[in-house]
Design an enzyme around this catalytic site. Structure first.
Site, PDB file in Angstrom:
ATOM      1  N   ASP A 148      26.468 -21.271 -30.117  1.00 36.87           N
ATOM      2  CA  ASP A 148      25.991 -21.493 -31.620  1.00 36.87           C
ATOM      3  C   ASP A 148      26.367 -22.776 -31.915  1.00 36.87           C
ATOM      4  O   ASP A 148      27.078 -23.026 -32.867  1.00 36.87           O
ATOM      5  CB  ASP A 148      26.972 -20.275 -32.194  1.00 36.87           C
ATOM      6  CG  ASP A 148      28.410 -20.525 -32.258  1.00 36.87           C
ATOM      7  OD1 ASP A 148      28.714 -21.172 -31.262  1.00 36.87           O
ATOM      8  OD2 ASP A 148      29.178 -20.029 -33.004  1.00 36.87           O
ATOM      9  N   ASP A 150      30.456 -26.983 -29.240  1.00 42.67           N
ATOM     10  CA  ASP A 150      29.381 -26.440 -28.497  1.00 42.67           C
ATOM     11  C   ASP A 150      28.383 -27.520 -27.996  1.00 42.67           C
ATOM     12  O   ASP A 150      27.902 -27.386 -26.863  1.00 42.67           O
ATOM     13  CB  ASP A 150      28.217 -25.291 -29.250  1.00 42.67           C
ATOM     14  CG  ASP A 150      29.164 -24.338 -29.953  1.00 42.67           C
ATOM     15  OD1 ASP A 150      29.090 -23.068 -29.470  1.00 42.67           O
ATOM     16  OD2 ASP A 150      29.826 -24.206 -30.836  1.00 42.67           O
ATOM     17  N   ASN A 153      42.395 -17.990 -35.796  1.00 38.34           N
ATOM     18  CA  ASN A 153      41.843 -19.171 -36.548  1.00 38.34           C
ATOM     19  C   ASN A 153      40.913 -18.545 -37.743  1.00 38.34           C
ATOM     20  O   ASN A 153      40.999 -19.220 -38.957  1.00 38.34           O
ATOM     21  CB  ASN A 153      41.315 -19.964 -35.859  1.00 38.34           C
ATOM     22  CG  ASN A 153      39.995 -19.796 -35.150  1.00 38.34           C
ATOM     23  OD1 ASN A 153      39.668 -18.631 -35.174  1.00 38.34           O
ATOM     24  ND2 ASN A 153      39.290 -20.831 -34.650  1.00 38.34           N
ATOM     25  N   ASN A 193      35.274 -16.366 -32.642  1.00 36.30           N
ATOM     26  CA  ASN A 193      33.970 -15.617 -31.817  1.00 36.30           C
ATOM     27  C   ASN A 193      34.135 -14.201 -31.706  1.00 36.30           C
ATOM     28  O   ASN A 193      33.235 -13.446 -31.543  1.00 36.30           O
ATOM     29  CB  ASN A 193      33.948 -16.475 -30.427  1.00 36.30           C
ATOM     30  CG  ASN A 193      33.425 -17.764 -30.469  1.00 36.30           C
ATOM     31  OD1 ASN A 193      32.766 -18.077 -31.449  1.00 36.30           O
ATOM     32  ND2 ASN A 193      33.492 -18.518 -29.626  1.00 36.30           N
ATOM     33  N   HIS A 217      36.904 -27.001 -28.132  1.00 31.95           N
ATOM     34  CA  HIS A 217      37.117 -25.710 -27.542  1.00 31.95           C
ATOM     35  C   HIS A 217      36.025 -25.374 -26.430  1.00 31.95           C
ATOM     36  O   HIS A 217      36.496 -24.923 -25.357  1.00 31.95           O
ATOM     37  CB  HIS A 217      36.831 -24.455 -28.653  1.00 31.95           C
ATOM     38  CG  HIS A 217      37.591 -24.567 -29.906  1.00 31.95           C
ATOM     39  ND1 HIS A 217      38.722 -24.065 -30.062  1.00 31.95           N
ATOM     40  CD2 HIS A 217      37.280 -25.043 -31.251  1.00 31.95           C
ATOM     41  CE1 HIS A 217      39.022 -24.335 -31.350  1.00 31.95           C
ATOM     42  NE2 HIS A 217      38.262 -24.868 -31.885  1.00 31.95           N
TER      43      HIS A 217
HETATM   44  C1  BDR Z   1      35.161 -21.130 -31.890  1.00 29.09           C
HETATM   45  O1  BDR Z   1      34.636 -20.841 -32.793  1.00 29.09           O
HETATM   46  C2  BDR Z   1      33.757 -21.874 -33.171  1.00 29.09           C
HETATM   47  O2  BDR Z   1      33.514 -22.095 -34.287  1.00 29.09           O
HETATM   48  C3  BDR Z   1      33.629 -22.764 -32.027  1.00 29.09           C
HETATM   49  O3  BDR Z   1      32.367 -23.414 -31.686  1.00 29.09           O
HETATM   50  C4  BDR Z   1      34.477 -22.364 -30.906  1.00 29.09           C
HETATM   51  O4  BDR Z   1      33.329 -21.457 -29.989  1.00 29.09           O
HETATM   52  C5  BDR Z   1      36.688 -21.587 -32.060  1.00 29.09           C
HETATM   53  O5  BDR Z   1      37.232 -20.375 -32.493  1.00 29.09           O
HETATM   54 CA    CA Z   2      31.049 -22.004 -30.396  1.00 28.92          CA
END
Ligand code: BDR
Ligand code: CA
Length: 322
Positions: free
Chosen positions: A9, A14, A157, A165, A238
């Site tokens: 996404d 990404d 988070n 995710n 990430h």
């Molecule tokens: C994940 O959430 C998205 O904002 C980032 O691309 C990553 O995949 C981190 O929590």
């Molecule tokens: Ca992502």
């Protein structure tokens, strides 16, 4: 060479995952599939095509789910901005989308290759993966591995317990963790070690050229939002960690655990409940006994930041040299 489908996404991290997958010679990127997450499906799909245009990548790109299985859609505009990839210049697409839905693309691609040769790398909400599993359950036994960015065993988070995710589509995540395939969970505990440090950014700057500039603009923008939202000095990359692990398993250590996704908690919906194999005496919270086969998810633990950085720099240099 490891064949992968990158389900994403984009999204700043990404975008770096795409560059790493496309630029590394040990990865064969069979396709990019998109899912609503950081932004709407239209925006993240446009961004995937823009990253391809920036880096001269010509793999199939298939658009996927616009809403999670159960929840209404939610986006991460506070981190990724209004476009989902604010900061760098986003060129127009250089080619058309694959005509198939992402879930169909995943099914077709996995079934068209030899058993245990294709890995799926979900780095957005897991909606497309859950849809593909239900569309063609034989993919579960056929894929080589599933390396997800999502979850955490310490803190979240999106909420104190939940990572973005998983939080966006907890039902899809539970389906993925529950299925009988080889899953590696690359959670925040690992990815918060994968920062775009000043040294890494200097090395990428030294490569020069438009792809290097693109990556620096990515980190510049998401660095400012991570500073504002989470008081990080540098932004985490990430999603690229999942790709890195498929190139070089030594990039992080793992431990095995049983992973469940909390689907009903008042304060904890979307939290990954990670039970490490050193506590086999435990029961599930619903009272049922844990069996040895429950401890099968590989949990990413400690990152080798230098190996990781080397891979990022190398992929950008290779894409630039073409
Ligand atoms: C994940 O959430 C998205 O904002 C980032 O691309 C990553 O995949 C981190 O929590
Ligand atoms: Ca992502």
């Amino acid at each position: 060479v490891q064949k992968i489908i990158l389900d994403c996404d984009p999204g700043h991290d990404d975008a770096i995952a795409i560059l790493l997958a496309a630029g590394n010679p040990d990865i064969e990127l069979l396709g990019i599939t998109t899912v609503a997450g950081n932004q709407t499906i239209e925006k993240v799909t446009r961004n995937a095509l823009a990253v391809c245009a920036v880096a001269g990548i010509t793999v199939p790109v298939a658009r996927g789910a616009s809403v999670p299985l159960v929840e209404p859609q939610m986006v991460a505009e506070d981190i990724h901005g209004e476009t989902g990839l604010d900061g760098p210049y986003l060129p127009p697409p250089a080619f058309d989308l694959d005509a198939r839905h992402a879930a169909q693309f995943i099914v077709d691609t996995v079934m068209a290759h030899e058993p245990h040769t294709v890995s799926i790398v979900p780095v957005g909400p897991f909606t497309n993966i859950a849809l593909a599993m239900r569309l063609e359950p034989r993919i579960i036994e056929r894929v080589q591995s599933v390396v997800v960015m999502g979850g955490a065993y310490t803190r979240g988070n999106a909420t104190p317990g939940a990572e973005f995710n998983i939080y966006v589509d907890p039902e899809a995540a539970e389906a993925v963790f529950r299925a009988d395939w080889d899953v590696t969970m690359v959670g925040l505990d690992l990815t918060h070690q994968a920062l775009a440090s000043a040294e890494l950014q200097d090395r990428v700057r030294a490569v020069g050229g438009p792809i290097s500039e693109f990556a620096l603009a990515v980190w510049d923008f998401v660095g400012s939002t991570y500073k504002r939202q989470y008081e990080f000095d540098h932004p985490p990359i990430h999603d690229a960690c999942c790709v890195a692990a498929l190139i070089d398993p030594a990039v992080f250590t793992t431990a095995t655990a049983d992973v469940r996704v909390e689907l009903r908690g008042e304060w904890t919906r979307g939290t990954t409940v990670v039970n490490f194999a050193d506590t086999p005496g435990m029961h599930h919270s619903n009272g049922s006994a844990l069996g040895q086969t429950d401890f099968r998810t590989h949990i990413a633990m400690r990152l080798d930041h230098e190996r990781f950085s080397d891979l990022i720099v190398d992929s950008i240099a290779r894409l630039t040299a073409v």
